[in-house]
Every structure is written in C-alpha cells, then in structure tokens.
Design an enzyme around this catalytic site. Structure first.
Site, PDB file in Angstrom:
ATOM      1  N   GLY A 128       4.929 -10.498 -40.266  1.00 17.76           N
ATOM      2  CA  GLY A 128       3.715 -10.997 -40.914  1.00 17.76           C
ATOM      3  C   GLY A 128       2.792 -11.619 -39.899  1.00 17.76           C
TER       4      GLY A 128
ATOM      5  N   GLY B  28       3.469 -11.888 -36.028  1.00 19.27           N
ATOM      6  CA  GLY B  28       3.498 -10.765 -35.102  1.00 19.27           C
ATOM      7  C   GLY B  28       4.741  -9.928 -35.290  1.00 19.27           C
TER       8      GLY B  28
ATOM      9  N   SER C 146       8.329  -6.329 -38.147  1.00 25.56           N
ATOM     10  CA  SER C 146       7.045  -7.009 -38.352  1.00 25.56           C
ATOM     11  C   SER C 146       7.316  -8.308 -39.087  1.00 25.56           C
ATOM     12  CB  SER C 146       6.082  -6.118 -39.128  1.00 25.56           C
ATOM     13  OG  SER C 146       6.696  -5.587 -40.289  1.00 25.56           O
TER      14      SER C 146
ATOM     15  N   GLY D 299       1.478  -2.950 -42.047  1.00 27.60           N
ATOM     16  CA  GLY D 299       2.683  -2.325 -41.506  1.00 27.60           C
ATOM     17  C   GLY D 299       2.448  -0.857 -41.159  1.00 27.60           C
ATOM     18  N   ASP D 300       1.653  -0.168 -41.983  1.00 24.76           N
ATOM     19  CA  ASP D 300       1.367   1.241 -41.718  1.00 24.76           C
ATOM     20  C   ASP D 300       0.538   1.385 -40.441  1.00 24.76           C
ATOM     21  OD1 ASP D 300       2.682   1.767 -44.114  1.00 24.76           O
ATOM     22  OD2 ASP D 300       0.827   1.609 -45.275  1.00 24.76           O
TER      23      ASP D 300
END
Lengths: 314, 314
Positions: free
Chosen positions: B218, B221, B216, B247-248
């Site tokens: 930020g 994408g 990831s 992120g989760d």
C-alpha cells in the site's frame, strides 16, 4: 388486449450481498436480472391475472436486447420499438443481513425525434386493438414533455381509454387530454396539484382534465375521486416487504376494472388487495396469489362524504 | 509482445451519485463503462507505456461483447476466447459529496471444460510470441484450481517467463511451477504464506517455487525478494486517490522490467512510481503520466539487509 407503454424500459438487476459495506468492495453472492420499467411490471401482473397484454415502448442496446429476451421468456408479447441508445438498468442491492435494499437508477437513453416518430407509428397500429392503454413511468431524454398527452390524444381518437401513471411535468402536461384515470402516489399528487391534501389534490387533477384520480397512500391504501363518487379503500393491515411494484399492481387492477367496467368499490378492492399482495413478493411485477385471494374479503371501502368546503381527508 | 491473461474479464461500470443513500432509491447522474479485470488493466498500462500487448482470457454474453468493443476502442489487441456464460460486471458507486466509492463485484460466469480446453489451445498459439505472460486475477467458476499452474507450465515449455498476480489457492497451487514473479499484496502474502511478516512470507513463497516475490504494501511501497537480492522501495509520500489498479500498474512495470532485464532497483522504482501515479488516476488501468515522471526520481530503494535468523521487516 391491454396495451402497456414503457418508454423507458429497464433491465432490473438484483444483487444479493451478505452485508452492504459502503466505501468497500462487496462480493455479490447472487445476481438476477429481468425486464422492468413500470409498464412492464403492469403487463406482468395483468398477464398473471389472465389478461391478454402487449408490451410496447422503447428499448435499445445490449441491455434492451436482454429486456426483450426476458419478455419472451415470460410469455409477454413484445412490441417494443428499437432505439440506438442503450436502455437503462436499475440495480437493487439487497443487504441480506439487514434485510433492506438500496436501489441505483440509471437515467436511461436519449431518444431521437425519428425514433419517437417510429414509436408513434407502432402505437397507431396497436391502439385500435386495445381495450385500454396503460402509460407508465418516466420519459427518457429527448422525448417531448407532452409525450403522454400525445399518446392519450391518439388513444382517444380511437375511443380507447388511457390510464396514466407518471409524475411531474409529464403528468401535468397530459391532464388536458382527458386520461380516463391517473394514479399518482401521495408525493406525486402533492407535487402535481400543489396541495398536500389528497382529496383536494385529486379534485385539482380532475379539474385539470383527468376523469378519475386514484391516489395510492402507501400502507394507508388509496383514495379514488371519480365521476361516480369518491372512496377510500384500505388493506386490513400494513404489510412488510418490497413496496416497489405495489403501485404497478394497483394500476394493473384498475386497468382491468376499467375494461370490465366493474363498479368502483370493486375496482378499488382489487387494486388494494393486489397492491398488498405485490408488497409481499420480492420482485416488482410479481404478487403473492394466495395472499391476494385472502386479502380480497378483508379490504374495506368506504365512500368519502364531503361537507361543503371541507376535505374528507385528514 | 507481452501477453496478459484475464480469465475473469469484467465490464467495470462507474455510477456517479450525488450522495449514496442506503435503503433508498438513488438516481445515477452519470454512467461510464469500460473493459476491466486485472489483466486488462495491466495491458492498458503497458499499452500506454508503448509496449505491444495482447489481451487474452475468457469473455461471454452481452457483457463480454461490451468488454470486447471497449478493448477495440482502446486499441488493445483482443484475443479473448468466447464462452457461453455472461462475463461479470463490477459496479463502482462514486458518492460525489462524500468523495468515496462503494464497489459491487459480481462473481462471474461458470466455464465449461470444453471452454477451458479452447482457451488452452489459443494460449498455446499466443505464448510462443510472448516475451512474458502476465496472469492476473481470480479464476471464474468451473476452472481447475491449478489453472494458473497449467499456464505457467506451458509458458515455461516455451521458455517464456510468467508473472502471477493472484491470491489464495490459485496462487499457492501455481508456485511449484516456478513463476518468474508473484506479486501479492500484504494480506494476500500473509494468507498464502501463513506469515504476517512480509519478508518471511516472501521467502516462504520463494521456497515454494516462485523465483521472485514483490509484495505491495500500500502507501508503504513494496518489498522485493529475488535471486539477486532483496529491496524495499517507497514513494516519497502517501497519495490520496483510487487504490484500485495500483497493483495492476505495479505488475505492468515489473513485467516490462522483466522483458528489458533492467536491474531490480530500477524495476522497483518504476513499479512504485507507476503504482502511485495510478492511485492519482480515477480509473483502474489509467495513470497520471506527469506524476509518474515527477515521482521517478523521488522513489527510494534500499537493500534489505538480513542478520542471521532475523527479518529486515518490522
């Protein structure tokens, strides 16, 4: 015994961080937690001085349970009354690099009328055994604003003097019941009396019903305005450290002096020395005993001499 | 069902203050608390998407009890294993005036060898019923650094794929066991691979054993490097909000895609849209469903074409 009342008992949590970075994630290096709230701090100091003390007030939820476990660990007699709401936490974030502290204060629980009645019942059982009651700190939500007035009235019915350390409306509403002593700090005194002059402010609180007023003026020490005279007491020098709990140490000394009926200059000397020794201790409710002993002979107490129509304060 | 593992479960506390004043006392206007830890956040998102999820991991003390009560309130199946230590809290201090957040992260409890064994027993009971296991977040003190490696090995023995969202040594030590997917962010990927180029870093983690890597990046994408090809996926625009939990949400989408065996471009589209919709929600584990639906057709996915010896990333 000395009965301390903490209606908004707290779990005082300390987080140590290397450097507090706002707007970022901060790893907490060490966490400590212990029972707090001003009345608990007063009880801790009195206990360390060898006085029999009983802690009452209100505590609830898992945080209240943690408060009670810590009181037991500290050897303090716990007569807290349970409530359904969750007791508040305070979080002190100590920035180790900058050597300063940022404090977050939760508001605390809402107390029901039935819980307040249950507390009054417990208080009625405890007060007859007390030589003095100490009422400290904020009132949690749900309590009547004249809650402290009610507690002072009930203590008086048993001829037990009351020491009150509160501010704002809770303080103002209690004055008429004749507390033996109120101990505002300079800001609280100014807010309650409407006067920025501490002597005039203290006289105003006496006129409203307080028998004696001791105002803590931070590093400048304290002034006392009492039926037996007025004094200013000061430490030898301002001490660096943690001012949280300094006022509670002063209240502990003043309550102990009230029990022992020591002369006012002696009480004030004790209050100033203990307060300064508390500033030197990292946690509220603690004090540095060696510093306390060393400071006692260094505290200066002088009578406040007033001329007609003039305040002895600057 | 999807099994999420949160070995360092937390109570995520939010304090709202008018203005965070460092080195002062700050009154907290509103307090909220809910179960957290990355695996719990993943479970919350999966639950909201309609997937059967089970939360396991370690929780203890009054804070662990609060975590469990909140999981029950949220309707999440709680298979957390009790420990003697106290689960950690995170405190997010929201400055309402500045509209920013300062986060304090407690370290968490120490876990004994017996508690880890008890967890492994519970895990062995749960894993055979799982379509995928999701392993998220930091390892609490006392756990072996190859704890995640052990969990991936045991899942593989039951032919259950594992998704790992961890960093540092916990991530590196687990790669050799062949996780189906690892999802570092750019910093974690650089630290684990030693390469500042995300594509090269992802290839390095694949070479070390991970079957697929989604990094990831930020607001830029994600990139995915998988046995079926490599892609870059991006949202239509950077969104303002709370990146905690983004992120989760991505991990939740990728785990769901793994279960459904959807094509990679579809999985990545879901992951980017859900992640962006999580940024728009104030609490980790939540997402804005309307925004999620609106973003899905706007996500762009393009294959990463590599020329000999050259990275497709800038």
């Amino acid at each position: 015994m000395i009965l301390t009342v903490t209606l908004n008992a707290a779990l005082d949590v300390t987080y140590r961080v290397d450097r507090l970075r706002p707007r970022a994630g901060n790893r907490v290096r060490a966490t400590a937690a212990r029972a707090g709230g001003k009345g608990v701090n007063v009880a801790r100091v009195l206990h360390a001085l060898g006085h029999r003390t009983v802690v009452t007030g209100l505590a609830g939820g898992p945080t209240g349970a943690a408060v009670r476990r810590d009181l037991a660990a500290a050897g303090l007699t716990d007569e807290l009354v349970p409530i359904a709401g969750e007791s508040r936490r305070t979080v002190a974030v100590v920035d180790e690099e900058a050597d300063d502290t940022t404090i977050l204060l939760e508001g605390g629980p809402h107390v029901s009328a039935a819980e307040w009645t249950a507390f009054l019942d417990r208080y009625e059982q405890l007060v007859p055994h007390a030589s003095v009651v100490v009422l400290s700190g904020s009132l949690p939500g749900g309590l009547p604003v004249d809650g402290y007035a009610e507690l002072i009235r009930r203590a008086r019915a048993h001829r037990v003097p009351a020491v009150l350390d509160a501010d704002g409306e809770a303080l103002r509403a209690a004055l008429g019941e004749g507390p033996a002593l109120v101990k505002p700090n300079a800001d609280e005194l100014a807010a309650a009396s409407g006067s920025s002059d501490p002597y005039a402010g203290a006289e105003a609180l006496r006129a409203a019903g307080a028998r004696a007023v001791v105002a803590s003026l931070g590093p400048d020490g304290m002034i006392a305005v009492t039926p037996h005279g007025s004094w200013r007491a000061a430490p030898p020098a301002a001490l660096a450290g943690n001012p949280t709990g300094a006022g509670d140490a002063a209240v502990a000394a003043l309550a102990a002096g009230l029990v022992a009926q020591t002369p006012w200059p002696v009480r004030l000397t004790e209050a100033v020395a203990l307060s300064a020794a508390a500033v030197a201790a990292p946690l509220a409710g603690d004090f540095d005993p060696a510093l306390h002993r060393r400071l006692l002979p260094q505290v200066t107490v002088e009578p406040l001499r007033t001329r007609e129509g003039e305040s002895p304060c600057r």
